[in-house]
Design an enzyme around this catalytic site. Structure first.
Site, PDB file in Angstrom:
ATOM      1  N   HIS A  16      63.262  40.247  34.068  1.00 57.52           N
ATOM      2  CA  HIS A  16      64.638  39.850  34.373  1.00 57.52           C
ATOM      3  C   HIS A  16      65.002  38.439  33.918  1.00 57.52           C
ATOM      4  O   HIS A  16      66.144  38.177  33.537  1.00 57.52           O
ATOM      5  CB  HIS A  16      64.872  39.960  35.885  1.00 57.52           C
ATOM      6  CG  HIS A  16      66.258  39.574  36.305  1.00 57.52           C
ATOM      7  ND1 HIS A  16      67.369  40.302  35.934  1.00 57.52           N
ATOM      8  CD2 HIS A  16      66.714  38.529  37.055  1.00 57.52           C
ATOM      9  CE1 HIS A  16      68.450  39.725  36.433  1.00 57.52           C
ATOM     10  NE2 HIS A  16      68.085  38.653  37.121  1.00 57.52           N
ATOM     11  N   ASP A  49      72.558  37.366  34.337  1.00 57.91           N
ATOM     12  CA  ASP A  49      72.576  37.858  35.707  1.00 57.91           C
ATOM     13  C   ASP A  49      73.993  37.694  36.272  1.00 57.91           C
ATOM     14  O   ASP A  49      74.951  38.161  35.660  1.00 57.91           O
ATOM     15  CB  ASP A  49      71.487  37.112  36.506  1.00 57.91           C
ATOM     16  CG  ASP A  49      71.340  37.529  37.943  1.00 57.91           C
ATOM     17  OD1 ASP A  49      70.689  38.560  38.203  1.00 57.91           O
ATOM     18  OD2 ASP A  49      71.854  36.808  38.822  1.00 57.91           O
TER      19      ASP A  49
END
Length: 314
Positions: A290, A108
């Site tokens: 994610h 991320d």
């Protein structure tokens, strides 16, 4: 599930004008450093599943809470969180341990920092492993301006920049609920709601999908953000256009051997031209959303260790 007490005890390391809270494993493997860089709204603890395996594979594992997170320093100036400062912290961390270079792993926002570090300080990075966020082509338009044009003013990157302090306050009022609602998997598709999605998420009383961690694990994140608040970590977003300018004159091609790990249900878009900018890239896709290294810990660890072994034999 993972036992939070098994995570290494931290030390505070002075770097680049701040102090970072750093967790280490495999000190016996001096000479083989690997640095794990977390995303938002995360913590070094997000790498808890990978740390023991990487130490067992012969690496000196270094996991900082980057500036603005956990018990690391939280400077007050927004510009103290630009890519020069964030990458400078990692360079100084290598200097602290006496390393010329290291393998860097990012997820991320941590991936964004690792990409930027590799562009700004290519001689300090020997291999790149990034999860979720691919290399971002710089393009002709500053990134926030581009996102605003395509995704609108309520898109969270844009909102964080155009309405500073608004989301921060909502997250801080609802820290436990926000993080509980955020760290989910198998979230069913829903119609987009009006307003800023993450603010809506923080205020939602009922979470969707399934939790990706135990209550004890989640408590580590909640405790950290109840202590630090969210503004310092959101300040990373408030430097996106500044970073676009800071990267204007660097060579945009990353030559290091690179592993890119995607989650096939991640909302973050894949790069359509990754190999143009990262010619020595190998891509792995896992069946997850994610939070890749926490949703699929064994598969993520296996992919990383296998790829590193292959690099050693090439």
């Amino acid at each position: 599930m993972f036992n939070p007490t098994a995570f290494p005890e931290p030390t505070r390391v002075p770097v680049n004008g701040v102090e970072l809270e750093v967790f280490e494993a495999g000190r016996r493997n001096v000479g083989e450093p690997i640095v794990l860089c977390h995303g938002w709204p995360e913590h070094a603890f997000s790498w808890r599943h990978q740390v023991p395996a990487l130490a067992a594979a012969g690496y000196h594992v270094i996991v900082p809470n980057q500036r603005g997170y956990g018990n690391s320093s939280r400077p007050t100036e927004v510009t103290d969180y630009d890519i020069e400062h964030l990458s400078g912290d990692l360079v100084a961390l290598l200097d602290h341990y006496g390393y010329a270079d290291a393998t860097f792993v990012g997820h991320d926002w941590g991936a964004h920092v690792v990409w930027g570090l590799t562009l700004l300080h290519p001689n300090r990075v020997n291999k790149v492993i990034n999860l979720s966020l691919p290399y971002l082509e710089r393009g002709d338009v500053p990134w926030i301006e581009f996102m605003e044009g395509v995704l609108g003013g309520d898109f969270y990157f844009v909102h964080f920049n155009r309405q500073p302090g608004v989301a921060d306050a909502v997250f801080e009022e609802n820290t436990s609920q926000f993080l509980r609602n955020m760290y989910r998997k198998n979230v069913p598709a829903t119609e987009p709601q009006p307003g800023m999605a993450l603010i809506n998420l923080a205020r939602a009383e009922t979470p969707l999908g399934e939790p990706i961690m135990s209550d004890g694990e989640l408590a580590v994140f909640v405790s950290a953000f109840e202590s630090s608040g969210f503004t310092s970590s959101i300040n990373w977003y408030r430097n996106v256009d500044r970073n676009w300018r800071l990267l204007a004159d660097v060579n945009p091609i990353i030559q290091q051997p690179t592993l890119m790990v995607y989650g096939d249900r991640d909302a973050v878009a894949r790069s359509e031209n990754l190999a143009e900018f990262v010619p020595n890239v190998e891509v792995v896709t896992l069946d997850c959303g994610h939070w890749i290294q926490q949703e699929k810990p064994e598969e993520t660890t296996q992919a990383i260790v296998k790829w590193l072994e292959q690099q050693g034999t090439d």
